[in-house]
Design an enzyme around this catalytic site. Structure first.
Site, PDB file in Angstrom:
ATOM      1  N   TRP A 203      12.765   5.763  24.261  1.00 16.33           N
ATOM      2  CA  TRP A 203      11.919   4.557  24.284  1.00 16.33           C
ATOM      3  C   TRP A 203      10.508   4.885  24.703  1.00 16.33           C
ATOM      4  O   TRP A 203       9.542   4.327  24.173  1.00 16.33           O
ATOM      5  CB  TRP A 203      12.562   3.452  25.123  1.00 16.33           C
ATOM      6  CG  TRP A 203      13.772   2.930  24.409  1.00 16.33           C
ATOM      7  CD1 TRP A 203      15.082   3.102  24.765  1.00 16.33           C
ATOM      8  CD2 TRP A 203      13.795   2.216  23.158  1.00 16.33           C
ATOM      9  NE1 TRP A 203      15.900   2.531  23.827  1.00 16.33           N
ATOM     10  CE2 TRP A 203      15.149   1.981  22.836  1.00 16.33           C
ATOM     11  CE3 TRP A 203      12.810   1.749  22.296  1.00 16.33           C
ATOM     12  CZ2 TRP A 203      15.540   1.303  21.673  1.00 16.33           C
ATOM     13  CZ3 TRP A 203      13.190   1.073  21.131  1.00 16.33           C
ATOM     14  CH2 TRP A 203      14.544   0.859  20.836  1.00 16.33           C
TER      15      TRP A 203
ATOM     16  N   LYS B 167      19.359  -7.868  27.272  1.00 13.33           N
ATOM     17  CA  LYS B 167      20.234  -7.072  28.138  1.00 13.33           C
ATOM     18  C   LYS B 167      20.624  -7.909  29.366  1.00 13.33           C
ATOM     19  O   LYS B 167      21.704  -8.469  29.404  1.00 13.33           O
ATOM     20  CB  LYS B 167      19.557  -5.759  28.548  1.00 13.33           C
ATOM     21  CG  LYS B 167      19.436  -4.773  27.374  1.00 13.33           C
ATOM     22  CD  LYS B 167      18.036  -4.599  26.984  1.00 13.33           C
ATOM     23  CE  LYS B 167      17.713  -3.543  25.955  1.00 13.33           C
ATOM     24  NZ  LYS B 167      18.597  -3.098  24.952  1.00 13.33           N
TER      25      LYS B 167
ATOM     26  N   ASP C  11       7.960  -0.671  30.828  1.00 11.58           N
ATOM     27  CA  ASP C  11       8.915  -1.248  29.867  1.00 11.58           C
ATOM     28  C   ASP C  11      10.244  -1.379  30.600  1.00 11.58           C
ATOM     29  O   ASP C  11      11.017  -0.439  30.695  1.00 11.58           O
ATOM     30  CB  ASP C  11       9.057  -0.322  28.657  1.00 11.58           C
ATOM     31  CG  ASP C  11      10.181  -0.774  27.719  1.00 11.58           C
ATOM     32  OD1 ASP C  11      10.815  -1.806  27.987  1.00 11.58           O
ATOM     33  OD2 ASP C  11      10.412  -0.065  26.713  1.00 11.58           O
TER      34      ASP C  11
HETATM   35  N1  PMP Z   1      12.499  -0.440  25.231  1.00 10.55           N
HETATM   36  C1  PMP Z   1      13.722  -0.233  25.732  1.00 10.55           C
HETATM   37  C2  PMP Z   1      13.855   0.488  27.034  1.00 10.55           C
HETATM   38  C3  PMP Z   1      14.848  -0.693  25.033  1.00 10.55           C
HETATM   39  O1  PMP Z   1      16.079  -0.479  25.522  1.00 10.55           O
HETATM   40  C4  PMP Z   1      14.672  -1.371  23.807  1.00 10.55           C
HETATM   41  C5  PMP Z   1      15.838  -1.939  23.021  1.00 10.55           C
HETATM   42  N2  PMP Z   1      17.036  -1.348  23.173  1.00 10.55           N
HETATM   43  C6  PMP Z   1      13.380  -1.535  23.325  1.00 10.55           C
HETATM   44  C7  PMP Z   1      12.318  -1.082  24.060  1.00 10.55           C
HETATM   45  C8  PMP Z   1      13.127  -2.248  22.019  1.00 10.55           C
HETATM   46  O2  PMP Z   1      13.308  -3.575  22.242  1.00 10.55           O
HETATM   47  P1  PMP Z   1      13.269  -4.688  21.089  1.00 10.55           P
HETATM   48  O3  PMP Z   1      14.435  -4.419  20.211  1.00 10.55           O
HETATM   49  O4  PMP Z   1      13.354  -5.950  21.885  1.00 10.55           O
HETATM   50  O5  PMP Z   1      11.961  -4.535  20.376  1.00 10.55           O
END
Ligand code: PMP
Length: 360
Positions: free
Chosen positions: A102, A196, A172
């Site tokens: 991420w 989550k 994030d």
């Molecule tokens: N950052 C993290 C740490 C995540 O776990 C996720 C989704 N699993 C995201 C960003 C992306 O999020 P979204 O699908 O809401 O764009």
């Protein structure tokens, strides 16, 4: 009705009490004669739902008054873009900490807008640890420092807030927000996709310090400006009303359970139990440095990967689903957010024990 234990990384389990309340209120929200899904976002009914949710979140996280809370769409992925667009404020460079998949996505997107300086990375350790703060090479002129407190795929989590001096810290927190108390005043921006610990998909929460709002780069689309949404109380356009309502129910549920300190105690207990079992087993293993193991996402591998398919199949029969690891790392992953009951973790451990007896 039978409910299974769902170990999905997201969208993930929601508290059963919250789902029941939503079901009860589905056709007629508190005598209004309509579902929350059918309400105008500007109606007094929905505005009361929205305001209560924000007030509860502020109380849970003890959010200081000089922070705005935005309830937007676009997912955490849109924040990978909105953060540089809003926070560069004339500067050319931002610091990023690279601790996994991420972080990498955030880095790639920021690279479209500025010089990204990787101040620390655990890539050479295959993202199984967090670089020690003393080894970070922060740029004092950076517009901000971005990091990912919990890497959902690698199962690596920061258990303390890094000190980055006066440069705004951006996090994030998609897969860790509301899992424990957090000192919001240490941050410039915190953002998280809801799916989550917060509620259903479709909602993204952004907590942003006032002084960082209003200096977005020239050409920033209206919808990508924090200022737009801050000024309009997240109602510049139609917000994700139902997800906002559901998040509000989750915030009330957390408050009833004793708040974030209580969540932290339970989450730590669940994670400790699962890691202890894995560490004492010859058959299962977790590669992450014990100091930075995630309380939320627990990846593990089987000693014989050829048994992965059998493991998943038998787990499903035992009512334990979505244990497959992310396609980029393989193996297994148990995501054990707030709504995963302790009994769910116990059931997983009992199944894992039994699986070894039968198959290994
Ligand atoms: N950052 C993290 C740490 C995540 O776990 C996720 C989704 N699993 C995201 C960003 C992306 O999020 P979204 O699908 O809401 O764009």
């Amino acid at each position: 009705m039978s409910r299974i234990y769902n170990f999905s990384a997201g969208p993930a389990m929601l508290p059963a009490d919250v789902m029941k309340q939503a079901a009860d209120e589905m056709m007629d929200w508190q005598g209004s004669g309509m579902s929350v899904m059918e309400m105008s976002h500007r109606s007094k009914e929905f505005v009361s739902i929205a305001e209560k949710a924000e007030a509860d979140l502020r109380e849970l996280l003890e959010i200081p008054d000089n922070y705005k809370v935005l309830f937007l769409q676009g997912g955490a992925s849109s924040q990978f873009t909105m953060v540089p667009m809003n926070l560069l404020r004339g500067k050319e460079s931002a610091d990023y900490i690279n601790t996994g998949s991420w972080s990498k996505k955030a880095i790639a997107e920021a690279g479209r807008f500025c010089n990204v300086h990787i101040a620390a990375s655990s890539e050479s350790a295959n993202f199984t640890t967090i670089p020690s703060r003393s080894d970070w090479s922060l740029n004092p002129d950076a517009a901000y420092v971005h990091y990912t407190p919990n890497e959902t795929i690698g199962g690596v989590e920061f258990h303390t807030i890094p000190d980055v001096g006066d440069v705004p810290l951006v996090a994030d927190m998609s897969s860790t927000l509301l899992s424990r108390p957090v000192d919001v005043s240490q941050y410039g921006v915190i953002y998280a996709g809801a799916q989550k610990n917060i509620g259903p998909a479709g909602l993204t929460i952004i907590i942003v310090r006032d002084d960082l709002i209003g200096e977005e780069m020239t050409g920033t689309p209206t919808m990508f400006s924090y200022d737009t949404h801050a000024k309009a109380g997240s109602m510049y356009n139609t917000p994700p009303t139902y997800s906002w309502y559901m998040a509000g129910l989750v915030f009330s549920w957390i408050r009833e359970k004793g708040g974030l300190t209580a969540m932290a105690d339970i989450n730590k207990r669940k994670a400790d139990r699962l890691y202890a079992f894995i560490d004492h087993s010859d058959f299962y293993s977790n590669p992450v440095d014990p100091d930075c193991r995630s309380w939320m996402n627990v990846p593990f591998i089987l000693a014989h990967p050829d048994l992965d398919g059998t493991f998943l199949e038998q787990a499903k029969k035992a009512g334990l689903i979505t244990l497959k690891g992310h396609r980029s790392v393989g193996g297994m992953r148990a995501s054990i957010y707030n709504a995963m009951p302790e009994e769910g973790v116990d059931a997983l451990i009992a199944f894992m024990k039994e699986f070894v007896k039968k198959n290994a």
